[in-house]
Design an enzyme around this catalytic site. Structure first.
Site, PDB file in Angstrom:
ATOM      1  N   ARG A  83      38.873 127.181  18.624  1.00 21.73           N
ATOM      2  CA  ARG A  83      38.249 128.481  19.042  1.00 21.73           C
ATOM      3  C   ARG A  83      38.228 128.391  20.616  1.00 21.73           C
ATOM      4  NH1 ARG A  83      32.163 128.998  18.769  1.00 21.73           N
ATOM      5  NH2 ARG A  83      31.737 127.645  20.519  1.00 21.73           N
ATOM      6  N   TYR A 122      35.251 141.471  14.813  1.00 19.07           N
ATOM      7  CA  TYR A 122      34.061 141.372  15.941  1.00 19.07           C
ATOM      8  C   TYR A 122      34.618 141.098  17.338  1.00 19.07           C
ATOM      9  CZ  TYR A 122      35.947 136.404  16.442  1.00 19.07           C
ATOM     10  OH  TYR A 122      37.522 135.425  15.961  1.00 19.07           O
ATOM     11  N   HIS A 204      28.737 137.477  11.108  1.00 18.10           N
ATOM     12  CA  HIS A 204      29.771 136.045  12.107  1.00 18.10           C
ATOM     13  C   HIS A 204      29.306 135.161  11.046  1.00 18.10           C
ATOM     14  CE1 HIS A 204      31.737 133.063  14.308  1.00 18.10           C
ATOM     15  NE2 HIS A 204      32.262 133.661  14.258  1.00 18.10           N
ATOM     16  N   HIS A 231      30.777 133.929   7.425  1.00 17.19           N
ATOM     17  CA  HIS A 231      30.712 133.114   7.622  1.00 17.19           C
ATOM     18  C   HIS A 231      29.716 131.887   7.360  1.00 17.19           C
ATOM     19  CE1 HIS A 231      33.835 134.183  10.658  1.00 17.19           C
ATOM     20  NE2 HIS A 231      34.931 133.559   9.710  1.00 17.19           N
ATOM     21  N   HIS A 268      34.203 130.284   3.629  1.00 14.96           N
ATOM     22  CA  HIS A 268      34.437 129.453   2.985  1.00 14.96           C
ATOM     23  C   HIS A 268      33.169 128.324   2.195  1.00 14.96           C
ATOM     24  CE1 HIS A 268      37.022 129.924   6.779  1.00 14.96           C
ATOM     25  NE2 HIS A 268      36.635 130.252   7.290  1.00 14.96           N
ATOM     26  N   ASP A 319      42.842 134.217   6.618  1.00 18.76           N
ATOM     27  CA  ASP A 319      41.844 133.982   7.984  1.00 18.76           C
ATOM     28  C   ASP A 319      42.614 133.637   9.371  1.00 18.76           C
ATOM     29  OD1 ASP A 319      40.109 132.752   9.230  1.00 18.76           O
ATOM     30  OD2 ASP A 319      39.142 131.129   8.170  1.00 18.76           O
TER      31      ASP A 319
END
Length: 446
Positions: A83, A122, A204, A231, A268, A319
């Protein structure tokens, strides 16, 4: 009135492969008629040799993550270290650089037979969180990029308001945040659908939208009958934090605030309890599996078979774009389940193609796409049956060949609204897709 006639050497019609199909396209880009048993091409018809499928739907995309391919495969780490690299790439995006990158990424998708993308968007504002003169400049760049690449887009404009349960956005996340769900809704309300673009919504994650603001996002989508994505339980750390903050799982929290339902898709859905699975299935909430990303990030294998049996429709996404190949995503969903269960045949090839086509389009708000039948959108893709990967099997086994042997490289043609976007493996609008990718990614390095 018919605009074009295509002759399909072989066509997957949802349950079987049919040889010799004539498909007429109307002026409004829909399938006007479909005739089987047409042994030779009608005069003037466009000939598509191979196996023609409905266009593939990429139900979960973060276009800018394509810039991370290769770089995030160096060494080891976790989702959380990955991330940090993602944040760095996001910091260098502008409306212009994002348009260039997304145009190239969507062109790569078209080359892979993808005719519609669900863009989970986003990165809304300038670094530091200052809105652009047009507060939707980044979303507009994505919509225009899809048009330039010749594919459809469902822009899933994403509410991202917190770095964690009760925590303000960190320095990287400031450009993601509108401050409140009400401010998010006001900004998103200015986005308008186009012929190639729908506007949807996304939460999100439960860590990024405070619980007392979830209902605002859900209500915005409900009032517009728009798709809503989220998510969900991608990481066990998120589950643990949610339990600590709210005393319940993320799925239960979403249910309590009206987020679940047949127009909602959980992305997911990896680490779920039995009660979570029952909630998702019982509400008709969909599941978007992204197997190549989930294994690239070592997230785990989600309970897709149990979710589908409970009533959750399955779709597929690329993704983070470790690869862009919906045939690989379909194959991986089955093969991952085989590894976990040590049994074979959890889904037929037809079922996996349905997840990649009709059910994926439905998750993106296009139930009239993803099928080769009269009245449906004339979006389709042709997989070659004479490459080193696909040569040999009987054509009637084309669905099995496509799912278990073919790759995106075997896509020969892609047609959107009845018009060629990819012809004989070459993009008709973006002349040199590899160079477009290389140049747009290099621009983000500074």
């Amino acid at each position: 009135m018919s605009l074009t006639t295509y002759w399909l050497e072989h066509a997957w019609l949802g349950t079987h492969v049919e040889p010799g199909v004539a498909l007429e396209v109307t002026e409004d880009g829909r399938i006007g008629a479909l005739r089987i048993g047409v042994e030779t091409p009608p005069p003037g018809a466009e000939v598509l040799r191979g196996l023609t499928l409905p266009g593939l739907a990429n139900a979960h995309s973060h276009a800018f993550h394509r810039a991370l391919r290769g770089a995030v495969q160096v060494g080891s780490g976790t989702f959380w270290t990955w991330r940090e690299l993602m944040y760095r790439a996001a910091q260098n995006l502008t409306p212009d650089t994002y348009f260039a990158l997304a145009r190239a990424v969507y062109a790569e998708m078209a080359l892979a037979g993808i005719t519609n993308v669900g863009e989970f968007h986003y990165v809304h504002h300038a670094p530091g969180g200052t809105p652009y003169a047009d507060p939707n400049a980044m979303g507009e760049a994505l919509i225009e990029a899809a048009a330039a690449a010749g594919i459809r887009i469902t822009l899933l404009d994403t509410a991202y308001l917190s770095s964690g349960f009760g925590e303000a956005p960190n320095a990287h996340q400031q450009r993601f945040s509108d401050g409140t769900a009400e401010a998010w809704a006001e900004r998103v309300g200015a986005l308008k659908p186009r012929a190639h673009a729908l506007i949807g919504a996304a939460v999100h994650s439960v860590r990024a939208v405070p619980a007392d603001q979830l209902a605002t996002v859900a209500r915005w989508a409900e009032e517009r009958r728009a798709p809503l994505h989220v998510h969900l339980s991608e990481q066990t750390a998120e589950n643990d934090a949610c339990q600590a903050a709210h005393g319940r799982t993320p799925t239960q929290l979403l249910a309590d605030h009206g987020v679940l339902g047949p127009r909602t898709t959980g992305v997911h859905n990896t680490h779920l309890t039995d009660a979570d699975i029952a909630l998702l299935g019982g509400t008709g909430t969909g599941t978007c599996m992204c197997p190549t990303t989930e294994r690239d990030l070592a997230d785990g294998i989600g309970p897709a078979t149990r979710l589908q049996r409970a009533g959750s429709p399955l779709s597929l996404g690329s993704d983070s774009h470790a690869v862009i190949d919906l045939l690989e995503e379909a194959r991986a969903m089955e093969l991952n389940e085989r590894l976990r269960s040590r049994t074979r045949g959890h889904w037929t090839a037809n079922a996996l193609l349905t997840a990649a086509t009709g059910d994926g389009h439905a998750a993106l708000g296009l139930p009239d796409a993803g099928r080769l039948e009269a009245g449906a959108l004339a979006d389709f893709a042709t997989v070659a049956l004479d490459t080193v990967r696909t040569a040999g099997p009987l054509p009637r086994l084309g669905a099995e060949t496509a799912v278990f042997a073919a790759t995106a490289s075997d896509v020969r043609h892609t047609v959107v609204a009845g018009r060629h976007v990819v012809r004989d493996g070459h993009h008709t609008l973006v002349g040199d897709v590899p160079t477009a990718l290389a140049e747009s990614i290099a621009a983000l390095r500074g």
